[in-house]
Scaffold this motif. Structure first.
Motif, PDB file in Angstrom:
ATOM      1  N   ILE A 111      -7.734  83.449  18.957  1.00 30.63           N
ATOM      2  CA  ILE A 111      -9.006  82.775  19.223  1.00 30.63           C
ATOM      3  C   ILE A 111      -8.815  81.261  19.191  1.00 30.63           C
ATOM      4  O   ILE A 111      -9.351  80.531  20.023  1.00 30.63           O
ATOM      5  CB  ILE A 111     -10.076  83.215  18.203  1.00 30.63           C
ATOM      6  CG1 ILE A 111     -10.430  84.692  18.421  1.00 30.63           C
ATOM      7  CG2 ILE A 111     -11.330  82.356  18.312  1.00 30.63           C
ATOM      8  CD1 ILE A 111     -11.379  85.252  17.388  1.00 30.63           C
ATOM      9  N   ALA A 112      -8.021  80.799  18.236  1.00 26.43           N
ATOM     10  CA  ALA A 112      -7.804  79.359  18.099  1.00 26.43           C
ATOM     11  C   ALA A 112      -6.949  78.789  19.222  1.00 26.43           C
ATOM     12  O   ALA A 112      -7.200  77.679  19.706  1.00 26.43           O
ATOM     13  CB  ALA A 112      -7.142  79.054  16.754  1.00 26.43           C
ATOM     14  N   GLY A 113      -5.949  79.546  19.667  1.00 24.29           N
ATOM     15  CA  GLY A 113      -4.975  78.970  20.570  1.00 24.29           C
ATOM     16  C   GLY A 113      -5.062  79.380  22.017  1.00 24.29           C
ATOM     17  O   GLY A 113      -4.491  78.706  22.882  1.00 24.29           O
ATOM     18  N   VAL A 114      -5.763  80.487  22.319  1.00 29.49           N
ATOM     19  CA  VAL A 114      -5.736  81.030  23.676  1.00 29.49           C
ATOM     20  C   VAL A 114      -7.125  81.184  24.290  1.00 29.49           C
ATOM     21  O   VAL A 114      -7.335  80.861  25.460  1.00 29.49           O
ATOM     22  CB  VAL A 114      -5.011  82.401  23.688  1.00 29.49           C
ATOM     23  CG1 VAL A 114      -5.039  83.009  25.087  1.00 29.49           C
ATOM     24  CG2 VAL A 114      -3.577  82.259  23.184  1.00 29.49           C
ATOM     25  N   VAL A 115      -8.076  81.670  23.512  1.00 32.96           N
ATOM     26  CA  VAL A 115      -9.386  82.058  24.047  1.00 32.96           C
ATOM     27  C   VAL A 115     -10.209  80.837  24.445  1.00 32.96           C
ATOM     28  O   VAL A 115     -10.211  79.814  23.750  1.00 32.96           O
ATOM     29  CB  VAL A 115     -10.145  82.902  23.004  1.00 32.96           C
ATOM     30  CG1 VAL A 115     -11.570  83.172  23.452  1.00 32.96           C
ATOM     31  CG2 VAL A 115      -9.413  84.211  22.761  1.00 32.96           C
TER      32      VAL A 115
END
Length: 276
Positions: free
Chosen positions: A91-95
């Motif tokens: 969630i932090a790095g891709v979404v």
């Protein structure tokens, strides 16, 4: 034996505290995520509700497949903690949009169903005497762990909250690997569909389940709502200039104080059923 039990209690409680930081990790930064991804209020709500729904689904699946009997509790705990951490880090790095975020939060809830119950199973296997205090300490750790994302938000930016929760949850999962099954570990019962009917006909069991359901409904609603309430209160009082940090720190205090009550209640339960 007493030293071993104490060590197990400390390790499991710390592991639970670290891992349960995943639960409200995205909720603590929901306003920032909503602004960044242009989420509607409904999408933001579901990004929070998905964890609870996933936890229920994970609990049912775990019971149906008797995972606690197939997989040793410490391995189930560790694997679930790492799975939840991966979901949070993604969630932090891709979404960048609502649907994958909601899906990952749902998976996080499923993963946490493999953390909390196995933690209780591990401690029940080590504590016959003093079990009330041990479970109370575990619930206290869960409470403080659930509050941790708000502490992170109070001292850092949103990415710190999500990545921080993922990192410490992974550490919590690794800690669980150091705990062996206890001497009082009960074997897992096979899934029995007929048990549902027996439970529904057992009035004491249904009263206990109803009380627990109502308690958790209320508790998690307050834990979810309190940061928004505090932010609005600060804005109404003219203290909004203090920024999101103050509201987050107050939210941490409000939730984490419940850990004290859990430990005290567990101690009282032990004192009430065991000789001094």
């Amino acid at each position: 034996m007493a030293t071993r039990r104490r060590n197990v209690l400390v390790i499991v409680a710390v592991a639970e505290l670290l891992t349960m930081s995943l639960w409200f990790s995205a909720t603590a930064v929901a306003p920032e995520l909503a602004a960044s991804w242009d989420l509607t209020s409904t999408e933001t709500t579901w990004s929070t509700n998905a964890v609870q729904s996933g936890f229920v689904a994970g609990g049912l699946l775990s019971s149906f497949f008797t995972l606690s009997g197939v997989i040793r509790p410490r391995y189930l705990f560790a694997g679930s903690a790492v799975a939840g951490a991966v979901c949070t880090a993604l969630i932090a790095g891709v979404v960048t949009s609502a649907l994958p975020a909601i899906g990952l939060r749902l998976c996080t809830g499923v993963a946490l169903a493999g953390v909390y119950p196995p933690g209780m199973t591990i401690l029940a296997g080590w504590f016959e005497e003093g079990r009330g205090f041990a479970i109370g300490l575990l619930i206290g750790a869960l409470t403080v762990g659930s509050a941790l994302p708000h502490l992170f938000r109070g001292v850092g930016d949103p990415e710190l909250v999500l990545y921080g929760a993922a990192i410490i949850a992974t550490l919590g999962g690794l800690l669980a690997l150091f705990v062996e099954p206890g001497p009082h570990q009960a074997p897992a019962a096979p899934f029995d569909p007929g048990a549902l009917g027996r439970i529904l006909r057992a009035r004491p069991t249904m009263l206990a389940n109803g009380g627990y359901f109502g308690h958790m409904w209320e508790l998690y609603a307050v834990w979810t709502w309190i940061p928004t309430f505090l932010a609005a209160s600060l804005a109404a009082s003219g203290s909004a200039g203090a920024g999101a940090g103050l509201g987050s720190l107050l939210a941490f205090d409000t939730i984490a104080i419940g850990g004290t009550g859990a430990v005290l209640a567990g101690s009282a339960a032990t004192a009430g059923v065991e000789p001094a």
